[in-house]
Enzyme design. Structure first.
Site, PDB file in Angstrom:
ATOM      1  N   ASP A  61      -1.056  -6.096  -7.883  1.00 35.61           N
ATOM      2  CA  ASP A  61      -0.318  -6.837  -8.925  1.00 35.61           C
ATOM      3  C   ASP A  61      -0.499  -8.364  -8.882  1.00 35.61           C
ATOM      4  O   ASP A  61       0.471  -9.109  -9.141  1.00 35.61           O
ATOM      5  CB  ASP A  61       1.183  -6.492  -8.862  1.00 35.61           C
ATOM      6  N   LYS A 101       0.042   0.834 -13.454  1.00 36.46           N
ATOM      7  CA  LYS A 101       1.202   1.590 -12.956  1.00 36.46           C
ATOM      8  C   LYS A 101       2.476   1.124 -13.646  1.00 36.46           C
ATOM      9  O   LYS A 101       2.689  -0.072 -13.805  1.00 36.46           O
ATOM     10  CB  LYS A 101       1.309   1.423 -11.434  1.00 36.46           C
ATOM     11  N   LYS A 109       7.001   0.418  -9.416  1.00 43.44           N
ATOM     12  CA  LYS A 109       6.735  -0.498  -8.313  1.00 43.44           C
ATOM     13  C   LYS A 109       5.687   0.089  -7.381  1.00 43.44           C
ATOM     14  O   LYS A 109       4.800  -0.605  -6.916  1.00 43.44           O
ATOM     15  CB  LYS A 109       8.032  -0.817  -7.560  1.00 43.44           C
ATOM     16  N   VAL A 165       1.345  -8.830  -4.210  1.00 44.57           N
ATOM     17  CA  VAL A 165       2.734  -9.254  -4.414  1.00 44.57           C
ATOM     18  C   VAL A 165       3.543  -8.161  -5.091  1.00 44.57           C
ATOM     19  O   VAL A 165       2.997  -7.351  -5.820  1.00 44.57           O
ATOM     20  CB  VAL A 165       2.780 -10.541  -5.262  1.00 44.57           C
ATOM     21  N   CYS A 221       6.651  -4.270  -4.803  1.00 44.88           N
ATOM     22  CA  CYS A 221       5.541  -3.356  -5.077  1.00 44.88           C
ATOM     23  C   CYS A 221       4.689  -3.064  -3.852  1.00 44.88           C
ATOM     24  O   CYS A 221       4.147  -1.965  -3.707  1.00 44.88           O
ATOM     25  CB  CYS A 221       4.691  -3.908  -6.218  1.00 44.88           C
TER      26      CYS A 221
HETATM   27  N1  TIU Z   1       4.665  -6.300  -8.302  1.00 43.73           N
HETATM   28  C1  TIU Z   1       5.964  -6.390  -7.979  1.00 43.73           C
HETATM   29  O1  TIU Z   1       6.307  -6.611  -6.827  1.00 43.73           O
HETATM   30  N2  TIU Z   1       6.891  -6.297  -9.028  1.00 43.73           N
HETATM   31  C2  TIU Z   1       8.116  -6.925  -9.020  1.00 43.73           C
HETATM   32  O2  TIU Z   1       8.896  -6.765  -9.947  1.00 43.73           O
HETATM   33  N3  TIU Z   1       8.389  -7.750  -7.967  1.00 43.73           N
HETATM   34  C3  TIU Z   1       9.487  -8.562  -7.820  1.00 43.73           C
HETATM   35  O3  TIU Z   1       9.633  -9.121  -6.739  1.00 43.73           O
HETATM   36  N4  TIU Z   1      10.314  -8.725  -8.818  1.00 43.73           N
END
Ligand code: TIU
Length: 232
Positions: free
Chosen positions: A29, A134, A137, A162, A167
């Site tokens: 992500d 996807k 998460k 991240v 996620c």
């Molecule tokens: N990719 C991911 O971690 N999605 C989130 O929504 N992360 C947050 O920390 N919000």
């Protein structure tokens, strides 16, 4: 040295043994929606600049992995334009400045095909590298990731991206339950909350690696240095 050479990383809570041929690097992500102002992460009230610090490290590891001939997989969190794959519970949670599907400065928030949904140009996938879209998460929920890994004979995962406790950790736990040995690159992941990153690294490797391993990128880069790409 070929992709099949056994490698050992100095990791926590103990050494991580793998070979490039049976390992996938998954970059989770690294989308504009999470690391640039005006996207989903910012709409939730987060400072996105914290996340940008890992970009050069993630790029270095991606390039070393490519040079070693390893399978590199990217993921993107996002939803269909009609939101048919977005549970109302996800869209309606809390009081963000913009909800999933609303129009922001990078297009509709967390919607496939919008500018904000794209992987940042610094870490763009190369042609032929799988990109897993996807809705959740975790990277296994409602995706073809498990089938892809099985078709390539993958048993080990190295993970970056991240955010660490959302996620990344969800994916790592999903993978652990599916029988993969997983290592998280410590400086290749980041959270909007530094204390959550630290806690996540600690809980992954606690109890004898209850979820998996962690190691700094320098360990991985030095292990990969002698491995040259060989035909897949
Ligand atoms: N990719 C991911 O971690 N999605 C989130 O929504 N992360 C947050 O920390 N919000």
């Amino acid at each position: 040295m070929t992709r099949f050479a056994p490698l050992t990383l100095n990791a926590q809570p103990f050494e991580f043994d793998f070979d490039v041929a049976h390992t996938a690097l998954i970059v989770i992500d690294m989308q504009r929606d999470f690391v640039e102002p005006g996207g989903f992460g910012a709409s939730l009230g987060n400072d996105v600049n914290l996340l940008r610090a890992i970009i050069p490290t993630v790029r270095r590891v991606m390039d070393a992995w490519r040079a070693a001939g390893g399978l590199l997989i990217h993921t993107r969190e996002g939803h269909a334009p009609d939101l048919s794959d977005c549970p109302p519970a996800k869209r309606l949670r809390g009081s963000p400045s913009l909800r999933i599907g609303d129009v922001g400065p990078m297009g509709r928030i967390l919607i496939q095909g919008e500018p904000g949904h794209g992987i940042i140009p610094e870490l763009a996938p190369l042609p032929g590298e799988p990109v897993i879209d996807k809705p959740g998460k975790g990277s296994f929920h409602a995706t073809g990731l498990q089938e892809l890994l099985a078709s390539r004979g993958i048993t080990h995962l190295i993970i970056m991206g991240v955010t660490t406790e959302v996620c990344v950790q969800t994916t790592m736990r999903e993978a652990n339950d599916r029988g993969y040995d997983c290592l998280l690159v410590e400086d290749g992941t980041e959270s909007y909350f530094p204390e959550f990153k630290a806690a996540t690294l600690a809980m992954i490797r606690a109890q004898g690696g209850i979820v998996g391993w962690t190691a700094p990128s320098a360990e991985l880069l030095s292990a990969l240095a002698p491995v040259a790409a060989t035909p897949l």
